[in-house]
Write a protein that holds these residues in place. Structure first.
Motif, PDB file in Angstrom:
ATOM      1  N   LEU A   1      53.672  49.985  50.046  1.00 14.95           N
ATOM      2  CA  LEU A   1      52.953  48.872  49.426  1.00 14.95           C
ATOM      3  C   LEU A   1      53.241  48.841  47.924  1.00 14.95           C
ATOM      4  CD1 LEU A   1      50.914  46.656  50.226  1.00 14.95           C
ATOM      5  CD2 LEU A   1      49.088  48.306  49.801  1.00 14.95           C
ATOM      6  N   ALA A   2      53.184  49.999  47.279  1.00 14.67           N
ATOM      7  CA  ALA A   2      53.429  50.060  45.837  1.00 14.67           C
ATOM      8  C   ALA A   2      54.866  49.698  45.489  1.00 14.67           C
ATOM      9  CB  ALA A   2      53.101  51.458  45.317  1.00 14.67           C
ATOM     10  N   GLU A   3      55.810  50.188  46.277  1.00 13.72           N
ATOM     11  CA  GLU A   3      57.219  49.917  45.999  1.00 13.72           C
ATOM     12  C   GLU A   3      57.545  48.432  46.137  1.00 13.72           C
ATOM     13  OE1 GLU A   3      59.312  52.381  48.713  1.00 13.72           O
ATOM     14  OE2 GLU A   3      58.820  54.258  47.670  1.00 13.72           O
ATOM     15  N   VAL A   4      57.029  47.805  47.176  1.00 17.10           N
ATOM     16  CA  VAL A   4      57.358  46.409  47.430  1.00 17.10           C
ATOM     17  C   VAL A   4      56.584  45.482  46.498  1.00 17.10           C
ATOM     18  CG1 VAL A   4      57.352  44.579  49.170  1.00 17.10           C
ATOM     19  CG2 VAL A   4      57.967  46.906  49.821  1.00 17.10           C
ATOM     20  N   ALA A   5      55.329  45.819  46.205  1.00 16.45           N
ATOM     21  CA  ALA A   5      54.472  44.933  45.417  1.00 16.45           C
ATOM     22  C   ALA A   5      54.576  45.174  43.918  1.00 16.45           C
ATOM     23  CB  ALA A   5      53.023  45.091  45.860  1.00 16.45           C
ATOM     24  N   GLY A   6      55.108  46.315  43.511  1.00 20.99           N
ATOM     25  CA  GLY A   6      55.256  46.581  42.090  1.00 20.99           C
ATOM     26  C   GLY A   6      54.032  47.175  41.439  1.00 20.99           C
ATOM     27  N   ARG A   7      53.039  47.556  42.202  1.00 17.80           N
ATOM     28  CA  ARG A   7      51.858  48.244  41.666  1.00 17.80           C
ATOM     29  C   ARG A   7      51.188  49.026  42.779  1.00 17.80           C
ATOM     30  NH1 ARG A   7      46.658  46.484  42.829  1.00 17.80           N
ATOM     31  NH2 ARG A   7      46.392  44.389  43.685  1.00 17.80           N
ATOM     32  N   ARG A   8      50.340  49.963  42.412  1.00 19.03           N
ATOM     33  CA  ARG A   8      49.617  50.745  43.410  1.00 19.03           C
ATOM     34  C   ARG A   8      48.349  50.013  43.847  1.00 19.03           C
ATOM     35  NH1 ARG A   8      51.531  55.387  44.794  1.00 19.03           N
ATOM     36  NH2 ARG A   8      49.561  55.948  45.789  1.00 19.03           N
ATOM     37  N   PHE A   9      47.948  50.272  45.064  1.00 24.32           N
ATOM     38  CA  PHE A   9      46.758  49.643  45.646  1.00 24.32           C
ATOM     39  C   PHE A   9      45.726  50.704  46.041  1.00 24.32           C
ATOM     40  CE2 PHE A   9      49.647  46.187  45.781  1.00 24.32           C
ATOM     41  CZ  PHE A   9      48.907  45.019  45.907  1.00 24.32           C
ATOM     42  N   ASP A  10      45.652  51.773  45.264  1.00 21.97           N
ATOM     43  CA  ASP A  10      44.730  52.865  45.600  1.00 21.97           C
ATOM     44  C   ASP A  10      43.286  52.390  45.669  1.00 21.97           C
ATOM     45  OD1 ASP A  10      46.994  54.377  45.528  1.00 21.97           O
ATOM     46  OD2 ASP A  10      46.511  55.448  43.685  1.00 21.97           O
ATOM     47  N   ARG A  11      42.896  51.535  44.723  1.00 25.13           N
ATOM     48  CA  ARG A  11      41.499  51.073  44.713  1.00 25.13           C
ATOM     49  C   ARG A  11      41.205  50.226  45.940  1.00 25.13           C
ATOM     50  NH1 ARG A  11      39.161  46.510  43.517  1.00 25.13           N
ATOM     51  NH2 ARG A  11      41.058  45.627  42.615  1.00 25.13           N
ATOM     52  N   GLU A  12      42.137  49.324  46.292  1.00 19.66           N
ATOM     53  CA  GLU A  12      41.917  48.479  47.469  1.00 19.66           C
ATOM     54  C   GLU A  12      41.857  49.310  48.745  1.00 19.66           C
ATOM     55  OE1 GLU A  12      43.797  45.796  44.376  1.00 19.66           O
ATOM     56  OE2 GLU A  12      44.015  47.873  45.039  1.00 19.66           O
ATOM     57  N   ILE A  13      42.738  50.291  48.877  1.00 24.36           N
ATOM     58  CA  ILE A  13      42.703  51.154  50.074  1.00 24.36           C
ATOM     59  C   ILE A  13      41.385  51.918  50.142  1.00 24.36           C
ATOM     60  CG2 ILE A  13      43.762  53.168  51.161  1.00 24.36           C
ATOM     61  CD1 ILE A  13      46.472  52.144  50.125  1.00 24.36           C
ATOM     62  N   ALA A  14      40.945  52.426  48.991  1.00 21.97           N
ATOM     63  CA  ALA A  14      39.670  53.164  48.970  1.00 21.97           C
ATOM     64  C   ALA A  14      38.502  52.262  49.357  1.00 21.97           C
ATOM     65  CB  ALA A  14      39.445  53.769  47.590  1.00 21.97           C
ATOM     66  N   ASP A  15      38.492  51.032  48.813  1.00 20.92           N
ATOM     67  CA  ASP A  15      37.366  50.133  49.063  1.00 20.92           C
ATOM     68  C   ASP A  15      37.427  49.500  50.443  1.00 20.92           C
ATOM     69  OD1 ASP A  15      36.505  50.691  46.515  1.00 20.92           O
ATOM     70  OD2 ASP A  15      37.174  48.791  45.641  1.00 20.92           O
ATOM     71  N   TRP A  16      38.577  49.007  50.832  1.00 22.38           N
ATOM     72  CA  TRP A  16      38.688  48.221  52.063  1.00 22.38           C
ATOM     73  C   TRP A  16      38.843  49.089  53.310  1.00 22.38           C
ATOM     74  CZ3 TRP A  16      42.997  44.391  50.008  1.00 22.38           C
ATOM     75  CH2 TRP A  16      42.482  43.692  48.912  1.00 22.38           C
ATOM     76  N   VAL A  17      39.531  50.203  53.185  1.00 23.07           N
ATOM     77  CA  VAL A  17      39.823  51.055  54.346  1.00 23.07           C
ATOM     78  C   VAL A  17      38.814  52.185  54.482  1.00 23.07           C
ATOM     79  CG1 VAL A  17      41.526  52.623  55.380  1.00 23.07           C
ATOM     80  CG2 VAL A  17      42.285  50.491  54.287  1.00 23.07           C
ATOM     81  N   HIS A  18      38.469  52.808  53.352  1.00 22.49           N
ATOM     82  CA  HIS A  18      37.581  53.979  53.386  1.00 22.49           C
ATOM     83  C   HIS A  18      36.173  53.672  52.895  1.00 22.49           C
ATOM     84  CE1 HIS A  18      40.849  56.741  54.433  1.00 22.49           C
ATOM     85  NE2 HIS A  18      41.604  56.030  53.603  1.00 22.49           N
ATOM     86  N   GLY A  19      35.943  52.447  52.475  1.00 23.24           N
ATOM     87  CA  GLY A  19      34.623  52.070  51.999  1.00 23.24           C
ATOM     88  C   GLY A  19      33.896  51.170  52.977  1.00 23.24           C
TER      89      GLY A  19
END
Length: 606
Positions: free
Chosen positions: A447-465
């Protein structure tokens, strides 16, 4: 897919050879014979306790009838080790033969069925695993049943020597492959098509005379073409053949994915008929649901059968195989199944948004979304998903539905940022993992490589929150109107009910709802309602009430009138209770609609 034997020389017999025959149609029993060419001195065999794709221990061995082992004329004792495992002491210099029968009377896609009209089995229900030889070549020979000359056989397993009806000898590279090709037998309808040069077959059992097979075949081909374009552009899919095995019953729904086939169930009323409208979107919700099921299971040939959780690199067939990634493998597949119907031209934007509306409301109406994350729901699948009860919507969330909305949020976020789409991420992930095992880190890095940024916050909120997803803002940014409409009465009250024979029975009570605050409980029979009488004169007694028998929940407003406080009369374990119920204001559900002049060539069309 069965075919006639070719002129090429067949391979030599495999080290492990299974033979399946019909032992008794009336008794619903398959007979199985296994020849192990090179056993060990103490040969262990076992029958799986579950089937990949359906995450529940199902104890298939309970249907296995006495196991007999022989070498030549000598019968050998079979020593049972546990509920599904046996040891046989034998001479390793001689072939070991096992014989047993399996009771087959489960019409689901998960196990085995044998009756006068058809036979069906998954290898996990019938074929013992020979420990230590799982990676050896395996053969399966299926014998044609006596007196059933109109029966044919369909499977995606590689044929070696089979007759014109498909019965005969098949080959697999190992046990995992052997049990990943279900087998259908009967006097079924079938049709063929090709996608990117690869043969596909659609097999339909139990269809009525009105069934429009050509229509279903054509629409299925469009679904498959859309999926192959999604994954490979102009390339070929990762299988040499593919078979859809559809069992049609009076009323039912379900599917189970395999590496080159799928087993499906639908209701007869969901099939297209010769008098159906030309547009798929006008045929009816049942047919669209069937096409969505076909799309879902076909997409799984990539997403879970090949690209799969690292925990599934090698299945443990005897116990639970936990993973926290079902939100990706089932949820993302659930996102793309309907989306591919839109891209295949089988739905318009309005039809697609109608399906998405249903998914959104299923999640928003489940209090469990604020209790359990989709990652935890994935891990708990073995404990919760296949064992729903009256508290399920309060304590858990579906990794199918919320997982689909997580995929939607990633896709729309990527599109809004303008650099890429989730489609590109999925294809890059396929390349990164070489169509094999993956982890959550693989998804995050891709996701980070293709989109040009990391999505750690979204994964934490949407997947683990357990917080709310930013659905409304993302949809509106894509030109989708988010309209709020009145909910049905049961949802407003926070209930799931069953009605029949003049009774209203509560099945579920949602946490925090008006019904829960009143003390209503699952299992209650809601018999009636007391309503304060409206005073007819200034000096009338305001405490007077009128009592009404309740036979349908939707009659409650008829009796309550303008009253905001009533008394529910319920029966609970034969006790009669009077429970004060505050009637809430109308609640709302979502309805998604495309804005006028929205770009019809953008999402979801591409």
């Amino acid at each position: 897919m069965a075919r006639r034997p070719t002129a090429s020389t067949p391979p030599p017999p495999a080290p492990v050879r299974h033979e399946v025959r019909v032992a008794s149609l009336a008794g619903h029993r398959f007979g199985v014979r296994i020849v192990i060419a090179r056993p060990v001195a103490t040969q262990r065999v076992s029958l799986p306790a579950w089937i990949p794709g359906s995450y529940l221990i199902r104890e298939f061995a309970r249907h296995l009838q006495p196991l007999h082992a022989t070498q030549g004329a000598a019968e050998l004792p079979c020593r049972q080790i546990d509920k599904a495992t046996w040891d046989i002491d034998c001479d390793p210099r001689r072939a070991l033969t096992l014989n047993y029968e399996v009771y087959a009377f489960d019409a689901s896609v998960r196990t085995a069925w044998l009756g006068d009209a058809r036979g069906f089995f998954n290898g996990t229900s019938l074929l013992l695993r020979v420990h230590g030889q799982e990676d050896e070549a395996h053969e399966l020979t299926v014998r044609a049943p006596a007196g059933r000359r109109d029966w044919r056989l369909a499977t995606s397993m590689t044929p070696v020597t089979v007759d014109a009806r498909g019965f005969g000898r098949y080959r697999a590279d190992g046990y995992d492959e052997l049990v990943d090709h279900p087998v259908e037998m009967g006097a079924f309808w079938q049709g063929d098509f090709r996608v990117a040069g690869v043969p596909h077959r659609l097999v339909v059992s139990g269809a009525p005379a009105s069934f429009d097979g050509a229509r279903l075949l054509r629409d299925t081909q469009q679904v498959c073409e859309a999926a192959v374009r999604f994954w490979h552009g102009g390339g070929k899919p990762p299988f040499k053949r593919y078979v859809f095995l559809l069992n049609v019953i009076d009323d039912g729904y379900g599917g189970l994915e395999h590496r080159a086939s799928t087993a499906l169930i639908c209701g007869r009323r969901d099939l297209p008929r010769h008098d159906s409208p030309a547009s798929a979107a006008r045929v009816g919700d049942g047919y669209i649901t069937l096409l969505g099921l076909i799309s879902h299971e076909y997409f799984h040939a990539w997403n879970v059968k090949r690209l799969r959780p690292a925990e599934f690199t090698r299945y443990d067939y005897q116990s639970e195989n936990h993973t926290r990634l079902l939100w990706f493998f089932e949820g993302f597949t659930s996102y793309y199944d309907d989306l591919l119907l839109r891209r295949a031209g089988l739905l318009d934007d309005a039809g697609y948004l109608k399906l998405l509306t249903k998914t959104v409301n299923q999640v928003l109406q489940a209090p469990g979304r604020q209790v359990q994350s989709v990652a935890q729901a994935s891990f708990d699948a073995w404990l919760r998903y296949y064992r729903p009860d009256e508290n399920t919507p309060n304590s858990t969330i579906s990794y199918y539905t919320k997982g689909a909305l997580v995929a939607l949020c990633f896709d729309l976020t990527l599109r809004q940022e303008g650099r890429t789409t989730l489609d590109e991420v999925m294809r890059a992930l396929w390349q990164r993992c070489q169509g094999g095992p993956m982890t959550e880190d693989d998804f995050a890095h891709t996701l980070a490589e293709v989109a040009g940024r990391r999505f750690d916050r979204e994964i934490a909120d949407w997947v683990h929150g357990t917080g709310e997803l930013p659905l409304k803002a993302l949809l509106q940014a894509q030109g989708v109107q988010v309209l709020e409409e009145p909910s049905q009465l049961a949802q407003t009250l926070g209930l799931r009910v069953a009605e029949g024979d003049g009774l209203v029975t509560l099945k579920m009570v949602l946490d925090g709802s008006a019904a829960a605050q009143a003390g209503l409980a699952a299992g209650d029979e809601w018999l009636g309602v007391e309503v304060p009488a409206t005073p007819r004169t200034k000096n009338a007694d305001a405490t007077e009430v009128s009592a009404w028998r309740l036979t349908k929940l939707d009659d409650l407003p008829l009796y309550a009138g303008m009253a905001r406080q009533v008394t529910a009369l319920v029966a609970r374990d034969r006790r009669l209770l009077r429970l004060p119920l505050a009637l809430p204001e109308k609640s709302t559900t979502w309805r998604l609609a495309a804005r006028e002049h929205a770009d019809a060539s953008a999402w979801p069309a591409r």
